[in-house]
Design an enzyme around this catalytic site. Structure first.
Site, PDB file in Angstrom:
ATOM      1  N   LYS A   1     -21.808  47.428  -6.013  1.00 20.68           N
ATOM      2  CA  LYS A   1     -21.784  45.970  -6.137  1.00 20.68           C
ATOM      3  C   LYS A   1     -20.425  45.384  -6.492  1.00 20.68           C
ATOM      4  CE  LYS A   1     -25.755  46.480  -8.137  1.00 20.68           C
ATOM      5  NZ  LYS A   1     -26.188  47.556  -7.190  1.00 20.68           N
TER       6      LYS A   1
ATOM      7  N   GLU B   1       2.737  35.469  -0.888  1.00 19.57           N
ATOM      8  CA  GLU B   1       2.865  36.833  -1.408  1.00 19.57           C
ATOM      9  C   GLU B   1       1.527  37.367  -1.907  1.00 19.57           C
ATOM     10  OE1 GLU B   1       7.406  36.984  -3.052  1.00 19.57           O
ATOM     11  OE2 GLU B   1       5.985  35.741  -4.130  1.00 19.57           O
TER      12      GLU B   1
ATOM     13  N   TYR C   1     -32.701  56.844  -3.316  1.00 19.66           N
ATOM     14  CA  TYR C   1     -31.886  56.092  -4.277  1.00 19.66           C
ATOM     15  C   TYR C   1     -31.249  57.026  -5.292  1.00 19.66           C
ATOM     16  CZ  TYR C   1     -30.261  52.966  -7.856  1.00 19.66           C
ATOM     17  OH  TYR C   1     -29.445  52.331  -8.749  1.00 19.66           O
TER      18      TYR C   1
ATOM     19  N   SER D   1      10.172  29.289 -11.129  1.00 24.92           N
ATOM     20  CA  SER D   1      10.515  30.455 -11.934  1.00 24.92           C
ATOM     21  C   SER D   1      10.599  30.026 -13.391  1.00 24.92           C
ATOM     22  CB  SER D   1      11.861  31.017 -11.482  1.00 24.92           C
ATOM     23  OG  SER D   1      12.477  31.756 -12.519  1.00 24.92           O
TER      24      SER D   1
ATOM     25  N   THR E   1      10.931  41.532  17.439  1.00 25.86           N
ATOM     26  CA  THR E   1      10.306  42.853  17.355  1.00 25.86           C
ATOM     27  C   THR E   1      11.170  43.632  16.369  1.00 25.86           C
ATOM     28  OG1 THR E   1      11.613  43.897  19.107  1.00 25.86           O
ATOM     29  CG2 THR E   1       9.637  42.707  19.810  1.00 25.86           C
ATOM     30  N   HIS E   2      10.556  44.477  15.581  1.00 29.25           N
ATOM     31  CA  HIS E   2      11.278  45.165  14.489  1.00 29.25           C
ATOM     32  C   HIS E   2      11.952  44.138  13.568  1.00 29.25           C
ATOM     33  CE1 HIS E   2      10.933  48.960  16.862  1.00 29.25           C
ATOM     34  NE2 HIS E   2      11.079  48.120  17.873  1.00 29.25           N
TER      35      HIS E   2
ATOM     36  N   LYS F   1      14.407  27.762  -8.459  1.00 28.94           N
ATOM     37  CA  LYS F   1      13.526  28.547  -7.599  1.00 28.94           C
ATOM     38  C   LYS F   1      12.290  27.795  -7.129  1.00 28.94           C
ATOM     39  CE  LYS F   1      13.838  32.908  -7.290  1.00 28.94           C
ATOM     40  NZ  LYS F   1      13.870  33.564  -6.006  1.00 28.94           N
TER      41      LYS F   1
ATOM     42  N   ASN G   1       9.197  29.567  -5.226  1.00 33.96           N
ATOM     43  CA  ASN G   1       8.777  30.878  -4.730  1.00 33.96           C
ATOM     44  C   ASN G   1       7.494  30.785  -3.902  1.00 33.96           C
ATOM     45  OD1 ASN G   1      10.926  32.262  -5.935  1.00 33.96           O
ATOM     46  ND2 ASN G   1       9.860  32.330  -7.899  1.00 33.96           N
TER      47      ASN G   1
ATOM     48  N   GLN H   1     -25.426  52.036  -7.786  1.00 37.14           N
ATOM     49  CA  GLN H   1     -25.136  50.846  -8.591  1.00 37.14           C
ATOM     50  C   GLN H   1     -23.659  50.456  -8.478  1.00 37.14           C
ATOM     51  OE1 GLN H   1     -27.289  50.152 -12.330  1.00 37.14           O
ATOM     52  NE2 GLN H   1     -25.335  50.371 -13.374  1.00 37.14           N
TER      53      GLN H   1
HETATM   54  N1  ARG Z   1     -29.188  48.479 -11.313  1.00 35.44           N
HETATM   55  C1  ARG Z   1     -29.607  49.345 -10.268  1.00 35.44           C
HETATM   56  C2  ARG Z   1     -28.598  49.312  -9.134  1.00 35.44           C
HETATM   57  O1  ARG Z   1     -27.814  48.451  -9.119  1.00 35.44           O
HETATM   58  C3  ARG Z   1     -30.932  48.934  -9.751  1.00 35.44           C
HETATM   59  C4  ARG Z   1     -31.786  50.047  -9.257  1.00 35.44           C
HETATM   60  C5  ARG Z   1     -32.184  50.954 -10.363  1.00 35.44           C
HETATM   61  N2  ARG Z   1     -33.147  51.864  -9.909  1.00 35.44           N
HETATM   62  C6  ARG Z   1     -33.430  52.967 -10.550  1.00 35.44           C
HETATM   63  N3  ARG Z   1     -34.299  53.726 -10.058  1.00 35.44           N
HETATM   64  N4  ARG Z   1     -32.786  53.286 -11.643  1.00 35.44           N
HETATM   65  O2  ARG Z   1     -28.604  50.142  -8.268  1.00 35.44           O
END
Ligand code: ARG
Length: 465
Positions: A330, A295, A322, A282, A160-161, A288, A290, A327
């Site tokens: 993603k 890490e 929307y 290294s 612990t610690h 070394k 590593n 966008q």
């Molecule tokens: N490339 C857009 C996104 O990833 C798709 C949707 C675009 N829709 C719009 N009404 N401009 O969100």
């Protein structure tokens, strides 16, 4: 393409093409091309919905589905040429289908918007990523269980610690990581149930007048259910945020396992050594070896946490409906999934091939402080209140330290005077661990029970939809 703009799908209403810098800002192909196969799948389900609604003949449906599959193939094999005017993967695929089929291709987007399409694609992509992560986590837990079984009786100082605390078994410690990953498995499985909702048919925000059947489309795409509210369908990014939260937690667990590997393998402890295949040298210091794998498992957690923060910040305060802001969901989603998929097998391999030095761990258990709590608890067994037992043990250790003596040097008389006649036999890691008969503790029996339970949990885990 019709219209007078720059060739965009929406150019009809426009007289001028987008400014190149505005187009560059909006263009998402560099990252959303990863959704191409999902977009094709969603497209095929959509044309079937159009056929069911009587808007396409079977022949037209077949031709559209074939063209979509064809474009998907081209993209998969790197033969597809994205047009400068293509804004995103959705518009590129629709454009390519229209290039092939002309007027028929122009029927594809009826009753559909990129707003419902993009989240349909992303849900499909993320559910598939979730299945890969599930497999990676299960494999890691399986490795931890196997190594724990090997070391069910290997004693080591529990800390612990980061300071020596009480003896435990290595199996117990390895399973502690295993339990954490089993919770990640549960979290991703629960996330998948909620994520398995099809938004297709929601259109831009208000569904359509075309008589499409979202339930049928959901079933065709393998989703558990269709959306219940079209505004929610196009606005909801919970599934991204929740995935990232789960991923950040899992990455944190990976980082903590990495931290233990780095610590156990450093020269000051030398309780284990990483296989060469999971170590690096290294560029300057020839001696070394590593622990870069460990890490990086530690370091990569930072970016996954940042991915969660990025999407949380993106969504906070955003009105429903929307927005192009969305966008930006993603890249963090892809990054977190990619990172887990990189780290999971690397750590599983590092753990599978780790060479433990059981003798070094046992030698470290000679540190007498590890048994102080056991001595105090022996007094408690005799009716001494714990606070008093703690103090008496502390005083004994203080006196011995001032005399330059060790607990191991006490004779029978001194042990009797302390109140624990068999004290000398308690300075033993095997005895200490064996005395912990409670479930959930470090004893050999407990490690076996835990290993069986964890293995069963992994084997019986729900199938990600
Ligand atoms: N490339 C857009 C996104 O990833 C798709 C949707 C675009 N829709 C719009 N009404 N401009 O969100």
């Amino acid at each position: 393409m019709t219209g007078s703009g720059g060739g965009q799908l929406w150019a009809g209403r426009f007289s001028v093409a987008p400014a190149p810098e505005a187009h560059a800002l909006g263009r998402s192909i560099a990252f959303d091309a990863r959704l191409a196969q999902d977009d094709v799948e969603a497209g095929v389900a959509h044309v079937r919905a159009l056929q069911d609604a009587g808007l396409l003949t079977p022949a037209e449906t077949g031709a559209l589905a074939e063209a979509l599959a064809d474009v998907g193939e081209e993209i998969a094999h790197g033969r597809f040429v994205f047009d400068d005017a293509d804004e995103d993967v959705h518009s590129a695929i629709e454009r390519a289908v229209t290039d092939r089929l002309g007027d028929l291709g122009a029927k594809l987007h009826a009753g559909r918007s990129r707003n419902d399409l993009v989240v349909t694609d992303l849900r499909l992509w993320m559910l598939a990523a979730g299945r890969r992560i599930d497999a990676g986590l299960a494999a890691l837990v399986t490795v931890l269980v196997a190594r724990a079984r090997e070391h069910e009786a290997t004693v080591m100082p529990g800390t612990t610690h980061a300071r020596f605390a009480q003896p435990v078994t290595l199996g117990h410690h390895l399973l502690a990581h295993g339990w954490a990953f089993s919770r990640d498995l549960e979290r991703f499985a629960e996330w998948a149930v909620r994520t398995s909702t099809s938004p297709l048919g929601a259109g831009a925000i208000a569904t359509s007048t075309l008589g499409l059947d979202p339930d049928m489309t959901a079933a065709r795409l393998g989703f558990h259910r269709a959306f219940r509210n079209s505004i929610d369908a196009v606005s909801d990014r919970d599934f991204v945020q929740e995935f990232l939260g789960d991923a950040a937690i899992s990455a944190t667990h990976l980082s903590r396992l990495g931290a233990d590997l780095a610590r156990w393998t450093d020269e000051s402890l030398a309780w284990a050594s990483l296989d060469e295949a999971y170590s690096t040298g290294s560029s300057m210091m020839p001696q070394k070896r590593n622990p870069d794998t460990a890490e990086l498992a530690r370091g990569k957690a930072a970016r996954v946490g940042a991915d969660f923060v990025a999407v949380t910040a993106l969504l906070q305060g955003l009105p429903l409906g929307y927005h192009r802001d969305l966008q930006e969901d993603k890249e963090p989603a892809f990054d977190a999934a990619d990172t887990l998929e990189l780290v999971l097998p690397a750590l599983a391999g590092a753990v599978a091939t780790l060479r433990f030095d059981a003798a070094a761990m046992r030698a470290a258990c000679a540190s007498e402080g590890l048994y102080a709590t056991d001595l105090a608890e022996a007094l408690v067994q005799d009716g001494v209140p714990f606070r008093e037992a703690h103090e008496r043990t502390g005083e004994l250790l203080k006196r011995l330290a001032s005399e330059g003596r060790a607990l191991a040097e006490l004779d029978d008389e001194e042990w009797a005077a302390f109140g624990v006649p068999d004290g000398s036999r308690m300075l033993d890691p095997d005895a200490s661990v064996a005395a912990r008969t409670m479930p959930g503790g470090p004893s050999v029996e407990s490690v076996r029970t835990q290993a069986d339970a964890l293995a069963a949990l992994v084997a019986a885990r729900p199938v990600n939809p």
